[in-house]
Design a protein around this motif. Structure first.
Motif, PDB file in Angstrom:
ATOM      1  N   PRO A 173     -42.528 -39.332 -57.547  1.00 62.70           N
ATOM      2  CA  PRO A 173     -41.904 -38.166 -58.177  1.00 62.70           C
ATOM      3  C   PRO A 173     -41.844 -36.983 -57.220  1.00 62.70           C
ATOM      4  O   PRO A 173     -42.708 -36.819 -56.361  1.00 62.70           O
ATOM      5  N   GLN A 174     -40.834 -36.172 -57.364  1.00 58.93           N
ATOM      6  CA  GLN A 174     -40.606 -35.041 -56.479  1.00 58.93           C
ATOM      7  C   GLN A 174     -40.299 -33.793 -57.297  1.00 58.93           C
ATOM      8  O   GLN A 174     -39.742 -33.885 -58.401  1.00 58.93           O
ATOM      9  N   VAL A 175     -40.656 -32.630 -56.740  1.00 55.07           N
ATOM     10  CA  VAL A 175     -40.265 -31.375 -57.371  1.00 55.07           C
ATOM     11  C   VAL A 175     -38.882 -30.995 -56.861  1.00 55.07           C
ATOM     12  O   VAL A 175     -38.429 -31.469 -55.812  1.00 55.07           O
ATOM     13  N   ALA A 176     -38.190 -30.182 -57.622  1.00 51.99           N
ATOM     14  CA  ALA A 176     -36.862 -29.732 -57.213  1.00 51.99           C
ATOM     15  C   ALA A 176     -36.996 -28.915 -55.924  1.00 51.99           C
ATOM     16  O   ALA A 176     -37.709 -27.906 -55.888  1.00 51.99           O
ATOM     17  N   ALA A 177     -36.322 -29.345 -54.861  1.00 51.40           N
ATOM     18  CA  ALA A 177     -36.520 -28.761 -53.531  1.00 51.40           C
ATOM     19  C   ALA A 177     -35.663 -27.511 -53.358  1.00 51.40           C
ATOM     20  O   ALA A 177     -34.570 -27.546 -52.787  1.00 51.40           O
ATOM     21  N   ARG A 192     -40.215 -28.423 -50.340  1.00 45.91           N
ATOM     22  CA  ARG A 192     -39.999 -29.561 -49.434  1.00 45.91           C
ATOM     23  C   ARG A 192     -41.317 -30.058 -48.841  1.00 45.91           C
ATOM     24  O   ARG A 192     -41.527 -31.271 -48.694  1.00 45.91           O
ATOM     25  N   GLU A 193     -42.200 -29.132 -48.508  1.00 51.87           N
ATOM     26  CA  GLU A 193     -43.498 -29.535 -47.979  1.00 51.87           C
ATOM     27  C   GLU A 193     -44.359 -30.215 -49.045  1.00 51.87           C
ATOM     28  O   GLU A 193     -45.058 -31.192 -48.773  1.00 51.87           O
ATOM     29  N   SER A 234     -43.295 -20.790 -59.588  1.00 51.02           N
ATOM     30  CA  SER A 234     -43.430 -22.047 -60.332  1.00 51.02           C
ATOM     31  C   SER A 234     -42.575 -23.101 -59.649  1.00 51.02           C
ATOM     32  O   SER A 234     -41.740 -22.787 -58.794  1.00 51.02           O
ATOM     33  N   VAL A 235     -42.821 -24.347 -60.011  1.00 52.25           N
ATOM     34  CA  VAL A 235     -41.980 -25.444 -59.526  1.00 52.25           C
ATOM     35  C   VAL A 235     -41.572 -26.287 -60.725  1.00 52.25           C
ATOM     36  O   VAL A 235     -42.239 -26.291 -61.767  1.00 52.25           O
TER      37      VAL A 235
END
Length: 462
Positions: free
Chosen positions: A246-250, A256-257, A296-297
């Motif tokens: 899973p990834q956070v919205a970049a 990105r890091e 926030s992310v």
């Protein structure tokens, strides 16, 4: 651990003593005992005192496990691991006294307040990684890293994290590999929502599996939920094994890091993860030191786990399944199946689906205790009885619905921690349960390969 609603029967009351410890108040109850706030009268300091239930404390195997748990955690000297002060027996009660961390756990904080600011989340997980690095340096693998095992202390604006509960940790020995686990042999190891892919497919726990769990913990701290939330147990396991990380919205360099750290810590292959917990700690601190964090992310909704169905499960020969079940349960299984009358196979009189408490049932009809017991039984069947995941879960849930937690404990299939009990052929398990498992297991194998629909209730994700 549950919040107490009243004094625990059979345990000391406020003002009473166990050895040098005077009970102040009850903090909560768990599968194997009760935790109190207490005062060490010799040193005049407050401690968390875990007192073991009398009905399990008398078991020699449990006492050995209890001693190893205490010794494992007492061997650590880390500012981010809960410190064990003492353990022993007084007036017939086993106890373990540890550092009192007063402000709850990470899971409770997220449930009450939502995910903390990203900078706070990364700092807390860096502290957990630091504690884990100290544990690995002494040769210990934790094996159950999750939000409820991260305790918190607030001092003004600062929050300190402590890795807790090494109850299923085990020592890594240089010559022989991993020493025997502190849990009952054959029981589930860890919490599925935070377990590394290789543990779901029969791999061995080690430092890389702990690193994966810290990656899952990072995601939970950032967005407020476990990384994969399947609608079935099978989907949850399959997502850990094959779904994208899973990834956070970049939106910027910080995100990105964070995504890079997540991809490394939660890499599907152990060799592609951070090489150590210390490396993960340093990576998180590097991000914190060099890039301003946003307020926030948000998760990147385009990265979704695949939909999984039971039709993808390979067919197994029913005869091989029966052999695997008998092998897991011991030679007593054969005797039990052959000597039971056929009209007893339904397990009547044991209270179908009985719960251990009056807690409300989940939407799948099972209480929390029943779902935990079913997950532990399923893990043992999947690992050691040649059942695939779908058939193992079907078997476990059917057994829990048929006999209930109390019934399965009376039969000796699960212990007071809701862990699966490997009898080793000693005859400790009620012979009826042998017949039940083989009968239900074979039926679930037929269903899992397309000869019937297997009900797939929603999973418990902590």
């Amino acid at each position: 651990m549950t919040t107490p609603t009243g004094p625990a029967e059979g345990f000391p009351a406020p003002g009473e003593r166990i050895g040098p410890f005077e009970i102040v108040r009850q903090l909560g109850t768990g599968g194997m005992g009760v935790v109190f706030e207490a005062v060490d009268t010799a040193l005049q300091r407050r401690v968390a005192l875990k007192v073991i239930s009398p009905h399990v404390a008398g078991d020699p195997a449990f006492r050995a496990r209890f001693t190893r748990e205490a010794q494992a955690q007492a061997s650590l000297d880390s500012p981010h691991v809960v410190q064990v002060f003492a353990h022993g027996e007084a007036d017939g009660s086993l106890y373990i006294a540890s550092q009192l961390i007063p402000d709850g756990d990470l899971g409770a904080m997220v449930r009450a307040q939502g995910a903390p600011p990203p900078r706070v989340a990364l700092e807390l997980i860096a502290q957990v990684a630091a504690g884990l690095a100290d544990a690995h340096a002494t040769g210990l693998v934790h094996r159950d890293i999750k939000p409820s095992n991260v305790l918190l202390r607030h001092r003004g604006e600062d929050v300190t994290a402590y890795l807790a509960d090494f109850g299923i940790a085990r020592r890594v020995d240089g010559d022989t590999g991993l020493s025997p686990p502190l849990t009952t042999q054959g029981a589930a190891v860890g919490t599925p929502a935070y377990m590394a892919p290789e543990l779901h497919t029969g791999g061995r726990p080690g430092p890389p599996t702990d690193i994966y769990s810290v990656g899952c913990l990072l995601w939970a701290a950032l967005v407020g939920s476990a990384p994969y939330i399947g609608t079935t147990d099978y989907q949850l396991v399959t997502a850990h094994v094959s779904a994208p990380v899973p990834q956070v919205a970049a939106a910027g360099p910080f995100e990105r890091e964070v995504n890079r750290v997540l991809r490394s810590a939660m890499a599907k292959h152990p060799g592609e993860r951070h090489p150590s917990a210390a490396a993960l700690r340093d990576d998180l601190r590097r991000v914190l030191a060099t890039i301003p964090a946003p307020a926030s992310v948000e998760p990147d909704d385009s990265v979704e786990p695949p939909t999984v169905s039971s039709s993808s499960v390979p067919t197994r020969r029913v005869a091989a399944i029966a052999v695997g079940l008998v092998s897991l349960l011991g030679a007593g299984a054969v005797h039990g199946v052959l000597t039971l009358r056929s009209d007893d196979a339904g397990g009547t009189g044991r209270g179908a689906g009985g719960a251990t408490s009056s807690e409300p049932a989940h939407e799948d009809g099972l209480t929390r205790a029943q779902r935990i017991a079913a997950a532990n039984i399923a893990a043992a069947l999947d690992a050691d009885a040649d059942l695939d995941v779908v058939a193992a879960e079907c078997t476990a849930r059917t057994l829990v619905r048929r006999s209930g937690v109390d019934g399965l404990q009376e039969q000796g299939l699960i212990d007071d921690d809701l862990d699966f009990v490997d009898s080793g052929g000693t005859g400790a398990i009620d012979p009826q349960v042998y017949a039940d498992i083989i009968e239900v297991g074979v039926g679930c194998v037929f269903e899992s390969v397309g000869l019937g629909a297997v009900p797939r209730p929603a999973t418990l994700v902590e």
